[in-house]
Motif scaffolding. Structure first.
Motif, mmCIF file in Angstrom:
data_model
loop_
_atom_site.group_PDB
_atom_site.id
_atom_site.type_symbol
_atom_site.label_atom_id
_atom_site.label_comp_id
_atom_site.label_asym_id
_atom_site.label_seq_id
_atom_site.Cartn_x
_atom_site.Cartn_y
_atom_site.Cartn_z
ATOM 1 N N MET A 51 6.217 8.960 2.954
ATOM 2 C CA MET A 51 7.354 8.219 3.062
ATOM 3 C C MET A 51 7.044 7.147 2.435
ATOM 4 O O MET A 51 5.943 6.641 2.282
ATOM 5 C CB MET A 51 8.015 8.032 4.219
ATOM 6 C CG MET A 51 8.219 9.510 4.887
ATOM 7 S SD MET A 51 9.961 9.716 4.869
ATOM 8 C CE MET A 51 10.366 8.917 6.456
ATOM 9 N N GLN A 52 8.074 6.037 1.936
ATOM 10 C CA GLN A 52 7.869 4.670 1.440
ATOM 11 C C GLN A 52 7.185 3.903 2.579
ATOM 12 O O GLN A 52 6.514 3.020 2.342
ATOM 13 C CB GLN A 52 9.364 4.370 0.954
ATOM 14 C CG GLN A 52 9.272 3.088 0.098
ATOM 15 C CD GLN A 52 10.462 2.904 -0.501
ATOM 16 O OE1 GLN A 52 11.568 3.747 -0.511
ATOM 17 N NE2 GLN A 52 10.837 1.933 -1.207
ATOM 18 N N ASN A 53 7.645 4.028 3.814
ATOM 19 C CA ASN A 53 7.088 2.951 4.735
ATOM 20 C C ASN A 53 6.144 3.884 5.863
ATOM 21 O O ASN A 53 6.914 4.439 6.609
ATOM 22 C CB ASN A 53 8.392 2.306 5.412
ATOM 23 C CG ASN A 53 8.057 1.442 6.571
ATOM 24 O OD1 ASN A 53 6.720 1.230 7.042
ATOM 25 N ND2 ASN A 53 8.784 0.736 7.276
ATOM 26 N N LYS A 103 15.680 6.685 -6.627
ATOM 27 C CA LYS A 103 14.278 7.438 -6.776
ATOM 28 C C LYS A 103 14.202 7.965 -5.259
ATOM 29 O O LYS A 103 13.983 9.020 -5.374
ATOM 30 C CB LYS A 103 13.258 6.354 -7.022
ATOM 31 C CG LYS A 103 13.144 5.560 -8.268
ATOM 32 C CD LYS A 103 12.026 4.566 -8.647
ATOM 33 C CE LYS A 103 11.909 3.384 -7.396
ATOM 34 N NZ LYS A 103 12.848 2.483 -7.217
ATOM 35 N N SER A 104 14.413 7.096 -4.137
ATOM 36 C CA SER A 104 13.999 7.898 -2.787
ATOM 37 C C SER A 104 15.053 8.782 -2.699
ATOM 38 O O SER A 104 14.797 9.827 -2.028
ATOM 39 C CB SER A 104 14.426 6.511 -1.706
ATOM 40 O OG SER A 104 13.206 5.871 -1.855
ATOM 41 N N LEU A 105 16.396 8.557 -3.121
ATOM 42 C CA LEU A 105 17.690 9.355 -2.833
ATOM 43 C C LEU A 105 17.117 10.793 -3.484
ATOM 44 O O LEU A 105 17.280 11.895 -2.822
ATOM 45 C CB LEU A 105 19.138 8.938 -3.457
ATOM 46 C CG LEU A 105 19.564 8.063 -2.566
ATOM 47 C CD1 LEU A 105 20.783 7.707 -3.437
ATOM 48 C CD2 LEU A 105 19.880 8.353 -1.275
ATOM 49 N N ALA A 139 5.393 11.613 -3.284
ATOM 50 C CA ALA A 139 4.784 10.614 -2.794
ATOM 51 C C ALA A 139 5.830 9.296 -2.931
ATOM 52 O O ALA A 139 5.812 9.032 -4.291
ATOM 53 C CB ALA A 139 3.402 10.343 -2.976
ATOM 54 N N ASP A 140 6.615 8.809 -2.024
ATOM 55 C CA ASP A 140 7.542 7.809 -2.404
ATOM 56 C C ASP A 140 7.103 6.684 -2.145
ATOM 57 O O ASP A 140 7.014 6.085 -0.953
ATOM 58 C CB ASP A 140 8.740 8.273 -1.528
ATOM 59 C CG ASP A 140 9.881 7.214 -1.872
ATOM 60 O OD1 ASP A 140 9.873 6.426 -2.732
ATOM 61 O OD2 ASP A 140 11.003 7.186 -1.213
ATOM 62 N N GLU A 141 6.557 5.918 -3.233
ATOM 63 C CA GLU A 141 6.089 4.668 -3.082
ATOM 64 C C GLU A 141 5.090 4.526 -2.016
ATOM 65 O O GLU A 141 5.095 3.992 -1.326
ATOM 66 C CB GLU A 141 7.196 3.513 -2.661
ATOM 67 C CG GLU A 141 8.333 3.578 -3.620
ATOM 68 C CD GLU A 141 8.591 2.371 -4.472
ATOM 69 O OE1 GLU A 141 7.337 1.602 -4.694
ATOM 70 O OE2 GLU A 141 9.630 2.147 -4.968
HETATM 71 MG MG LIG Z 1 12.886 3.940 -2.516
#
Ligand SMILES: [Mg+2]
Ligand SMILES: Nc1ncnc2c1ncn2[C@@H]1O[C@H](COP(=O)(O)OP(=O)(O)OP(=O)(O)O)[C@@H](O)[C@H]1O
Length: 324
Positions: free
Chosen positions: A96-98, A47-49, A178-180
């Motif tokens: 981002m995720q974080n 997913k993130s890639l 919106a990644d996580e």
């Molecule tokens: Mg990810």
């Protein structure tokens, strides 16, 4: 409806010495104006890639990738980092995720806004401050002026997530990825953040790609759902169709393991997904699949159209009315 973002045949491989390992294969999707695509899948499914590739953010010394990515009718030069800077933030923004890793710890929130806006708008500091405070208030930050002058470490995780959304939507991009956006936040804050993203989408008619491994997050917001497994989209359809009649055994398994308020035991999908180095072109879910039958281990992950807007990569007979 004309698509705002089209991703066609995205393939990503990890480079390691003379070897390459496929991480994302033949991923294609498109999103219309103001629409939301939810991408769901367990950890490591790519997913993130996929998100990073769209923005041209995968380092070329580690990743080999190819696709046609079209934004508002124009091909994105995703391999050209310099050219992509003109698109990032203004046309297409990423949450981002974080949240912590997205902020520079030695810069105040004010500096983050100034750097984001100075690169794209010809505004002075007062104009930037006024726009930032307005956006922070829209994100329901109660004391925007104090937050504006704070450092990231002085803000909670939920607050940083809101600030990150504010930084992303202040340029009114056509696409927001919106990644996580709610990982690591507690449940009430999670739903608040999802609501805010949805409100921003409506207000600016933004097209949204929202990634999560949590079906409840996706279910509440997506118009269309893509389910990823081991680098492939294994099922894609309008959200209602996926939610009401999931066809791929992996999607069905995800749904069965979704927490509900009943006292029934949750079922789990036993086994583990294959690592990049174990993958091949045959069905990578077959070892975990409750419907595994003859031929499954030899099934190449081809897309079968179930209807005009619903496809699955599965060879179980009950799922495949016509082949794509
Ligand atoms: Mg990810
Ligand atoms: N820098 C890297 N080096 C080697 N392998 C990587 C690297 N980054 C990602 N991978 C691998 O690529 C695959 C896809 O990773 P990706 O980050 O896209 O997963 P994801 O679906 O976003 O998972 P998560 O839900 O945990 O965020 C995984 O198998 C992961 O281990």
């Amino acid at each position: 409806m004309e698509p705002v973002l089209e991703v066609k045949d995205l393939n990503i491989s990890l480079k390691e010495g003379c070897n390459t390992y496929k991480a994302v294969e033949n991923v294609s999707f498109s999103i219309g104006k103001g629409q939301t695509l939810g991408i769901i899948g367990e950890s490591g499914s790519g997913k993130s890639l996929t998100c990073m590739a769209i923005l041209g953010l995968l380092p070329a010394d580690v990743w080999d990738y190819d696709a046609e990515i079209v934004l508002n009718g124009k091909s994105l030069p995703f391999r050209d980092n310099k050219a992509m800077r003109g698109y990032r933030g203004t046309d297409i923004a990423l949450i981002m995720q974080n949240p912590m890793s997205a902020f520079n710890p030695v810069m105040t929130i004010k500096r983050h806004f100034e750097e984001t806006l100075a690169a794209h708008k010809n505004w002075n500091k007062n104009q930037i401050k006024a726009a930032a405070l307005e956006m922070l208030s829209q994100m329901r930050i109660k004391n925007p002026e104090t937050v504006y002058n704070s450092y990231p470490f002085q803000c909670s995780g939920g607050m940083l997530q809101r600030i990150m959304i504010a930084l992303a939507v202040i340029m009114e991009p056509s696409v927001l990825i919106a990644d996580e956006p709610t990982t690591a936040l507690d449940l009430t804050v999670q739903f608040e953040i999802i609501k805010l993203i949805n409100q921003m989408r409506k207000k600016y008619n933004t097209s949204v790609v929202i990634v999560s491994h949590d079906l409840n997050v996706i279910a509440g917001i997506a118009d269309e759902i893509a389910v990823m497994y081991s680098g492939f989209i294994v099922e894609q359809a309008p959200a209602e169709e996926v939610l009401n009649s999931p066809l791929h055994p992996y999607t069905a398994g995800l749904f069965r393991s979704r927490p509900s308020y009943s006292k029934e035991r949750l079922s789990e999908i036993s086994g583990q997904p294959l690592s990049l180095k174990q993958r091949n072109s045959m069905c990578m879910f077959s070892e975990r699949c409750p419907l595994k039958g003859e031929g499954c281990s030899n099934f190449e992950m081809l897309a079968h159209k179930v209807s005009d807007d619903h496809f699955v990569r599965c060879c179980a007979k009950e799922m495949t009315k016509t082949s794509a």
